[in-house]
Scaffold this active site. Structure first.
Site, PDB file in Angstrom:
ATOM      1  N   ARG A  27       8.423  -4.358   4.800  1.00 40.51           N
ATOM      2  CA  ARG A  27       8.991  -3.836   6.056  1.00 40.51           C
ATOM      3  C   ARG A  27      10.230  -4.618   6.506  1.00 40.51           C
ATOM      4  O   ARG A  27      10.474  -4.777   7.706  1.00 40.51           O
ATOM      5  CB  ARG A  27       7.943  -3.851   7.187  1.00 40.51           C
ATOM      6  N   ARG A  31      11.924  -2.766  12.848  1.00 37.86           N
ATOM      7  CA  ARG A  31      12.198  -2.917  14.275  1.00 37.86           C
ATOM      8  C   ARG A  31      12.543  -4.336  14.734  1.00 37.86           C
ATOM      9  O   ARG A  31      13.042  -4.516  15.834  1.00 37.86           O
ATOM     10  CB  ARG A  31      11.002  -2.405  15.088  1.00 37.86           C
ATOM     11  N   ARG A  40      17.963   3.706  14.525  1.00 38.38           N
ATOM     12  CA  ARG A  40      16.714   4.441  14.782  1.00 38.38           C
ATOM     13  C   ARG A  40      16.839   5.252  16.074  1.00 38.38           C
ATOM     14  O   ARG A  40      16.399   6.403  16.141  1.00 38.38           O
ATOM     15  CB  ARG A  40      15.589   3.411  14.863  1.00 38.38           C
ATOM     16  N   ASP A  77       8.771   6.566   3.639  1.00 35.77           N
ATOM     17  CA  ASP A  77       7.376   6.340   4.008  1.00 35.77           C
ATOM     18  C   ASP A  77       6.468   6.943   2.954  1.00 35.77           C
ATOM     19  O   ASP A  77       6.872   7.880   2.251  1.00 35.77           O
ATOM     20  CB  ASP A  77       7.055   6.944   5.377  1.00 35.77           C
ATOM     21  N   TYR A 153      -5.032   9.453   4.909  1.00 35.09           N
ATOM     22  CA  TYR A 153      -4.211  10.064   5.974  1.00 35.09           C
ATOM     23  C   TYR A 153      -4.270  11.594   5.890  1.00 35.09           C
ATOM     24  O   TYR A 153      -4.290  12.280   6.918  1.00 35.09           O
ATOM     25  CB  TYR A 153      -2.752   9.587   5.859  1.00 35.09           C
TER      26      TYR A 153
HETATM   27  O1  1CP Z   1       8.968  -2.000   3.629  1.00 33.18           O
HETATM   28  C1  1CP Z   1       9.980  -1.378   3.972  1.00 33.18           C
HETATM   29  O2  1CP Z   1      10.879  -1.868   4.677  1.00 33.18           O
HETATM   30  C2  1CP Z   1      10.205   0.026   3.420  1.00 33.18           C
HETATM   31  C3  1CP Z   1       9.793   1.117   4.234  1.00 33.18           C
HETATM   32  C4  1CP Z   1       8.327   1.482   4.436  1.00 33.18           C
HETATM   33  C5  1CP Z   1       7.220   1.376   3.562  1.00 33.18           C
HETATM   34  C6  1CP Z   1       7.146   0.701   2.209  1.00 33.18           C
HETATM   35  C7  1CP Z   1       7.877   2.129   5.597  1.00 33.18           C
HETATM   36  C8  1CP Z   1       8.709   2.418   6.763  1.00 33.18           C
HETATM   37  N1  1CP Z   1       6.573   2.496   5.409  1.00 33.18           N
HETATM   38  C9  1CP Z   1       6.138   2.028   4.196  1.00 33.18           C
HETATM   39  C10 1CP Z   1       4.814   2.214   3.572  1.00 33.18           C
HETATM   40  C11 1CP Z   1       3.675   2.667   4.396  1.00 33.18           C
HETATM   41  N2  1CP Z   1       3.648   3.637   5.381  1.00 33.18           N
HETATM   42  C12 1CP Z   1       2.356   2.217   4.226  1.00 33.18           C
HETATM   43  C13 1CP Z   1       1.943   1.226   3.146  1.00 33.18           C
HETATM   44  C14 1CP Z   1       2.239  -0.190   3.514  1.00 33.18           C
HETATM   45  C15 1CP Z   1       1.505  -0.732   4.732  1.00 33.18           C
HETATM   46  O3  1CP Z   1       0.288  -0.884   4.662  1.00 33.18           O
HETATM   47  O4  1CP Z   1       2.194  -0.995   5.738  1.00 33.18           O
HETATM   48  C16 1CP Z   1       1.543   2.893   5.146  1.00 33.18           C
HETATM   49  C17 1CP Z   1       0.048   2.724   5.331  1.00 33.18           C
HETATM   50  C18 1CP Z   1       2.360   3.795   5.873  1.00 33.18           C
HETATM   51  C19 1CP Z   1       1.942   4.764   6.929  1.00 33.18           C
HETATM   52  C20 1CP Z   1       2.612   4.452   8.202  1.00 33.18           C
HETATM   53  N3  1CP Z   1       3.934   4.737   8.433  1.00 33.18           N
HETATM   54  C21 1CP Z   1       2.100   3.769   9.327  1.00 33.18           C
HETATM   55  C22 1CP Z   1       0.671   3.234   9.484  1.00 33.18           C
HETATM   56  C23 1CP Z   1      -0.111   4.146  10.356  1.00 33.18           C
HETATM   57  C24 1CP Z   1      -1.573   3.819  10.569  1.00 33.18           C
HETATM   58  O5  1CP Z   1      -2.028   4.063  11.689  1.00 33.18           O
HETATM   59  O6  1CP Z   1      -2.283   3.365   9.637  1.00 33.18           O
HETATM   60  C25 1CP Z   1       3.141   3.669  10.270  1.00 33.18           C
HETATM   61  C26 1CP Z   1       3.094   3.073  11.639  1.00 33.18           C
HETATM   62  C27 1CP Z   1       4.302   4.271   9.686  1.00 33.18           C
HETATM   63  C28 1CP Z   1       5.668   4.364  10.261  1.00 33.18           C
HETATM   64  C29 1CP Z   1       6.690   3.509   9.642  1.00 33.18           C
HETATM   65  N4  1CP Z   1       6.979   3.495   8.283  1.00 33.18           N
HETATM   66  C30 1CP Z   1       8.043   2.650   8.058  1.00 33.18           C
HETATM   67  C31 1CP Z   1       8.438   2.101   9.341  1.00 33.18           C
HETATM   68  C32 1CP Z   1       9.588   1.142   9.547  1.00 33.18           C
HETATM   69  C33 1CP Z   1       7.595   2.635  10.321  1.00 33.18           C
HETATM   70  C34 1CP Z   1       7.656   2.370  11.812  1.00 33.18           C
HETATM   71  C35 1CP Z   1       8.127   3.587  12.548  1.00 33.18           C
HETATM   72  C36 1CP Z   1       9.369   3.468  13.397  1.00 33.18           C
HETATM   73  O7  1CP Z   1      10.337   2.747  13.150  1.00 33.18           O
HETATM   74  O8  1CP Z   1       9.363   4.208  14.382  1.00 33.18           O
END
Ligand code: 1CP
Length: 344
Positions: A27, A31, A40, A77, A153
């Site tokens: 990540r 943010r 964003r 994502d 999911y």
């Molecule tokens: O790592 C990076 O910088 C690359 C971008 C990236 C990656 C590899 C994002 C951006 N998401 C992911 C993978 C991802 N997405 C995973 C696997 C890794 C982990 O466990 O974190 C998972 C489970 C998700 C699903 C997801 N997307 C969630 C989790 C939800 C939950 O309740 O379990 C969330 C909050 C997101 C949104 C998201 N994805 C990425 C970002 C920066 C964000 C935040 C949203 C935003 O900026 O508004």
């Protein structure tokens, strides 16, 4: 083949022990960076950012410009794959992803058997743009979610504390669940190959909820489908470099490595480091495992933990990383300290 001109990250993945480990952070585009928050806000929604190649490429590159990490990770994502399979996806501001749940045969019949490449084409264009802009020594990582994690999911329609809905489904109707897994496997192979063809150097398979499976279910729903992805990708791209991240799998990780054939694994923060060095790093290069909470806290504890991670894994092939994603309220100065400590 490994050559000296290769980025340090790829040399470590190929099994080289380097005096200074390469480093990137899960990540790392996110943010905690003001330049990310600005773009964003301009995009309006998270998905608009993901599907705009110009903006997604820009946020992928932001942490590279600011910190000079050894690898960039594609900004996207894991849930774009269910969306390409025809499942409705949206993000609730301040909460997270939502999908229309798929928990019976009628709903599964409504989603497509094959992913729509047009949905994913902006992501592939992002890969091409990033590749063209990345400095020579910086590696580029693509990714997808592992079938089990993506299915949790798809079934629940959102993140869940215990993955209960997906577990209930594979207990009640394993054939239906297998059918869903099969579709994710096929879509993920195509998606990862498309990313590799567009220019990523390695791919990571995120199995964030691997730790919630008991050992038989882990074999069936984590190892077996991941192995099919690894084999499917290698059939088309024999030299593909694949990192697995079965988060929370702990003592099951050695059987995951042997069973899936991944080239390297990510380690979560709370794994026993002696076990990880002796039983995991002896098999494949490892990546991890600083606690994101320690990074956020900073101070002498950060320096101590960086030293402890390096002492545990620096004697073998190793990529420095966090055990999970960086927290949004992490001070930038702490990331700078981390880089200085790892590169000192
Ligand atoms: O790592 C990076 O910088 C690359 C971008 C990236 C990656 C590899 C994002 C951006 N998401 C992911 C993978 C991802 N997405 C995973 C696997 C890794 C982990 O466990 O974190 C998972 C489970 C998700 C699903 C997801 N997307 C969630 C989790 C939800 C939950 O309740 O379990 C969330 C909050 C997101 C949104 C998201 N994805 C990425 C970002 C920066 C964000 C935040 C949203 C935003 O900026 O508004």
């Amino acid at each position: 083949m490994t050559t000296l001109a290769e980025p340090a990250f790829l040399r470590a993945l190929s099994g080289e022990t380097l005096p200074t480990p390469p480093i990137w952070m899960m990540r790392q585009a996110g943010r905690y960076l003001p330049e990310y928050r600005e773009l964003r806000a301009k995009a309006g929604s998270f998905l608009s950012l993901c599907y705009n190649p110009e903006w997604a490429a820009e946020v992928t590159l932001q942490p590279i410009r600011r910190f000079g990490f050894d690898a960039a990770i594609l900004f996207s994502d894991i849930l774009v794959v269910p969306q390409a399979l025809g499942q409705k996806l949206w993000f609730v501001e301040g909460e997270g992803p939502r999908l229309e749940p798929v928990a019976d045969l009628t709903r599964l019949a409504e989603i497509d058997a094959v992913a729509d490449a047009a949905v994913l084409s902006p992501v592939i264009e992002t890969v091409q743009r990033v590749r063209a802009a990345l400095p020579k020594g910086t590696a580029f990582i693509g990714f997808c979610g592992a079938p089990w994690t993506v299915a949790t999911y798809m079934v629940a329609g959102r993140g869940t504390p215990d993955q209960g809905p997906a577990k209930a489904l594979f207990t009640r109707d394993p054939a239906l669940f297998q059918h869903m897994i099969d579709r994710i496997v096929a879509a993920s192979i195509d998606y990862l190959c498309a990313q590799i063809e567009a220019g990523v150097d390695a791919v990571q398979i995120f199995d964030s909820w691997a730790g919630s499976l008991g050992s038989d279910d882990f074999e069936r729903w984590c190892i077996a489908p991941t192995k099919r992805i690894v084999e499917g990708v290698r059939l088309r791209r024999p030299d593909a470099r694949i990192i697995g991240f079965p988060r929370g799998a702990g003592r099951l990780i050695p059987s995951y490595i042997v069973g899936t054939g991944v080239d390297a694994v990510g380690l979560e923060s709370d794994i026993d480091r002696d076990f990880a060095r002796d039983e995991i790093q002896s098999l494949v290069p490892v990546q991890g495992n600083l606690d994101p909470l320690v990074l956020r806290a900073g101070g002498p504890e950060l320096e101590r933990e960086v030293a402890a991670v390096r002492a545990a894994f620096g004697g073998g092939p190793f990529v420095f990383n966090l055990g999970h994603g960086i927290l949004p309220d992490t001070p930038i100065a702490h990331v700078e300290r981390l880089l200085a400590a790892v590169r000192s």
